[in-house]
Design an enzyme around this catalytic site. Structure first.
Site, PDB file in Angstrom:
ATOM      1  N   HIS A  79      40.957  35.325  31.636  1.00 34.25           N
ATOM      2  CA  HIS A  79      42.091  34.445  31.898  1.00 34.25           C
ATOM      3  C   HIS A  79      42.896  34.288  30.617  1.00 34.25           C
ATOM      4  O   HIS A  79      42.339  34.032  29.559  1.00 34.25           O
ATOM      5  CB  HIS A  79      41.613  33.060  32.367  1.00 34.25           C
ATOM      6  CG  HIS A  79      40.684  33.114  33.531  1.00 34.25           C
ATOM      7  ND1 HIS A  79      39.573  32.299  33.653  1.00 34.25           N
ATOM      8  CD2 HIS A  79      40.683  33.898  34.627  1.00 34.25           C
ATOM      9  CE1 HIS A  79      38.942  32.580  34.773  1.00 34.25           C
ATOM     10  NE2 HIS A  79      39.596  33.539  35.377  1.00 34.25           N
ATOM     11  N   LYS A  90      18.092  38.041  38.632  1.00 32.44           N
ATOM     12  CA  LYS A  90      17.989  36.669  39.138  1.00 32.44           C
ATOM     13  C   LYS A  90      17.425  36.663  40.552  1.00 32.44           C
ATOM     14  O   LYS A  90      16.503  35.888  40.874  1.00 32.44           O
ATOM     15  CB  LYS A  90      19.363  36.008  39.107  1.00 32.44           C
ATOM     16  CG  LYS A  90      19.414  34.587  39.652  1.00 32.44           C
ATOM     17  CD  LYS A  90      20.825  34.011  39.529  1.00 32.44           C
ATOM     18  CE  LYS A  90      20.907  32.590  40.079  1.00 32.44           C
ATOM     19  NZ  LYS A  90      22.278  32.009  39.900  1.00 32.44           N
TER      20      LYS A  90
END
Length: 493
Positions: free
Chosen positions: A107, A210
Site C-alpha cells: 500500500h 499453519k
C-alpha cells in the site's frame, strides 16, 4: 479527521473488492450507528482522510465496515484501489489493525508530499496518535518487517515501534518458506505450463504450515528458545524432504531469529485480550485495514489465482478475534476501472491502447513486485459479487480522474455464457474465461477533474458515471476519488 486519528488500525483479509469495517465496542456505541451512514464523527474523519495509490494483486472493490468505534476497509475487486481511503480513515482513528495476509501486498500512502510504502505495517502507523496492531491472522516475516520500517524511517516515519502492537498468535514466515514459494512456482510452470504468479514472499507455504499444524508463532519464538529451535529444525527438515534442492542455513537463521525476538518482545501482546479491552474499554474508533481484495480471497476469489487467506469481511473476525456483532457498516472501495496483477481470468481486460492508457495514467505497477497491473473497463459483475459476499453499506469510487481523457467509457454490466445471460460470478476459471461481457457505453467528460473538491465540481457526465455504478450495484457511493492526495476525496454524504 481528528476522530480517526485516535483509533486503532487492524488488518483485514484480501478481497477483490476493498472495504472498511467499523467495529462496535459496546451497546451504547452500536446504538449511535445508523445503517448505511457514519456518525458525524465518522464523516468528518473520512473527509480528512485521503485515498492514495493502491497496491496489491488486483484492482476490484474493497470493503469497509464501520461502527461508532470500529471500521473496516476492504478492497472490492482484485487488489490495489484503497490506500488513500485507508489513510484517509486512519488519520482520525485510535486503533488501526491488520488481520490477514503478509508482506505480499503493498500500500502506498502519500502524506504531505511524501510517499510511504507499507506491506506488513498498518498504514495508520503514520498517525502518531493511533495504536497500530498486527493481528493473529497475519503471517510475519520479521526481516521484512524491520526492513520495511527502516525504509520508511528514511522517509520521515518516527517512533513506529512505540505505536505498534503484535499479536502473540501471529504465525512466522521463515526464509525457507520464501524459497519454497519460488520452487513451487517453478514446479507449476514445469508440470502445468503455468504458475499462479505469487509474490514469492512465502505466504502460501506459511499458511500451509499453519494448516498442517507444524507452523511456529510469535509466542513460540518468545517462549523457550530451545524448544522453538527444535521445532524450527523439524519444520526445515520437512521442507527439505519435499524439496531436495532446498538449502537452509538452520543455525544462521536461528541466530537471526533470536536477535529479532528481543527486538519485538516489547511490542508483543496477547492479541485476544488486547482486542477485548479495545472493544469493551473506553469508547474508541477502530479501523480494520485489509490487504489484497475480494477476488483474491482463498474461498471466494478466482481460485487458484488467489491469496492464501480470507480478505473478505469474515477475515476481520478470524484474523483479529473480533465478534461478528461488533462489526457495523461495511464500505467497499473500488477503482473507476478494473486492474489485476498476475495471471487469472479477467473478463473486461483491455489488451489494447485503452489498457495501456489506464496503466500509464493510473501508474498501475504493483507496490510489492513492481509488476505491471493488467487493466480493463469497470466490471460491475465483480462488484455485485463482492457486495453479495461482503454486504456493503456504501462505496468509495477511486481514481475517477484516470478516465478524464476518454471520449466514451464502457462498463461491463453482465455476462453471457453459451449465449445466455447468467446472474452469478462463475467459480470455475475455465468457465470464467469463456464468458462474454455485455457492456454499456457512457459518454466521457473530456475534462480535468483533479481540482474537484465537491460533488458540484464534477462534470455532469462524471456525475452520471458515478450514479450509473450506484444504480447497477444497489449501493450508494459515499466517496469519489480524483487524485492521490487527502484533499482529492470528495464526500457525497
Amino acid at each position: 479527521m481528528g476522530e480517526l486519528q485516535d483509533l486503532p488500525t487492524l488488518g483485514v483479509p484480501s478481497a477483490s473488492v476493498l472495504g472498511t469495517v467499523v467495529v462496535q465496542p459496546t451497546v451504547r456505541c452500536q446504538a449511535r450507528v445508523r445503517r448505511g451512514y457514519l456518525l458525524q464523527a465518522g464523516r468528518e474523519e473520512a473527509q480528512r482522510s485521503h485515498w492514495s495509490k493502491a497496491g496489491g494483486h488486483g484492482g476490484l472493490p474493497m470493503w469497509i465496515a464501520h461502527t461508532v468505534c470500529k471500521r473496516r476497509v476492504l478492497k472490492a475487486q482484485e487488489g490495489p484501489e484503497w490506500e488513500v481511503c485507508s489513510d484517509l480513515s486512519s488519520r482520525d482513528w485510535q486503533t488501526v489493525k491488520g488481520s490477514i495476509g503478509g508482506n505480499n501486498a503493498g500500500h502506498t500512502v502519500v502524506v504531505d508530499g511524501k510517499e510511504y510504502d507499507f506491506h506488513l505495517l498498518p498504514s495508520g502507523i503514520i498517525n502518531t496518535k493511533a495504536v497500530s496492531f498486527i493481528g493473529n491472522g497475519v503471517v510475519i516475516h520479521l526481516p521484512g518487517l524491520f526492513e520495511e520500517a527502516e525504509k520508511n524511517e528514511k522517509k520521515g516515519l518516527k517512533d513506529w515501534e512505540k505505536r505498534l502492537i503484535i499479536s502473540d498468535r501471529a504465525h512466522l514466515v521463515f526464509d525457507f518458506h520464501q524459497a519454497v514459494d519460488g520452487l513451487q512456482e517453478v514446479q507449476r510452470q514445469a508440470q502445468e505450463g503455468k504458475n499462479i504468479g505469487t509474490t514469492k514472499k512465502g505466504i502460501g507455504p506459511t499458511y500451509s504450515s499453519k494448516a498442517a499444524r507444524t507452523g511456529l508463532r510469535i509466542c513460540d519464538l518468545l517462549s523457550d528458545f530451545d524448544e522453538f529451535s527444535t521445532r524450527f529444525k523439524n519444520l526445515a527438515h520437512q521442507h527439505q524432504s519435499m524439496f531436495p534442492t532446498l538449502e537452509i542455513d538452520v543455525e544462521g537463521q536461528l541466530k537471526r531469529l533470536k536477535g529479532f525476538a528481543e527486538r519485538i518482545r516489547p511490542m508483543v501482546r496477547d492479541g485476544v485480550y488486547f482486542m477485548y479491552e479495545a472493544l469493551h474499554g473506553p469508547p474508541k474508533k477502530i479501523l480494520v485495514e485489509g490487504a489484497n481484495a475480494a477476488l483474491l480471497d482463498i474461498d471466494f476469489g478466482t481460485y487458484p489465482f488467489v491469496t492464501s487467506s480470507n480478505c473478505t469481511v469474515g477475515g476481520v473476525c478470524t484474523g483479529l478475534g473480533i465478534p461478528p456483532q461488533n462489526i457495523g457498516d461495511v464500505y467497499g472501495v473500488v477503482k473507476a476501472y478494473t486492474t489485476r496483477v498476475g495471471i487469472g481470468a479477467f473478463p473486461t481486460e483491455q489488451i489494447n491502447e485503452i489498457g495501456d492508457l489506464l496503466q500509464n495514467r493510473g501508474h498501475e505497477w504493483g507496490v510489492t513486485t513492481g509488476r505491471k497491473r493488467r487493466c480493463g473497463w469497470l466490471d460491475l459483475m465483480i462488484l455485485r459479487y463482492a457486495h453479495m459476499v461482503n454486504g456493503f453499506t456504501a462505496l468509495a469510487l477511486t481514481k475517477l480522474d484516470i478516465l478524464d481523457v476518454l471520449g466514451e467509457i464502457k462498463v461491463g454490466v453482465s455476462y453471457k455464457l453459451n449465449g445466455k445471460r447468467i446472474p452469478y460470478f462463475p467459480a470455475n476459471q475455465e468457465i470464467l474465461q469463456k464468458v462474454e461481457v455485455e457492456y454499456d457505453t457512457l459518454p466521457g467528460w473530456k475534462a480535468d477533474t483533479t481540482g474537484a473538491r465537491k460533488w458540484e465540481d464534477l462534470p455532469p457526465q462524471a456525475q452520471s458515471y458515478v450514479r450509473f455504478v450506484e444504480n447497477h450495484v444497489g449501493v450508494a457511493v459515499k466517496w469519489v476519488g480524483v487524485g492521490k492526495s487527502r484533499e482529492s476525496m470528495i464526500q457525497l454524504f
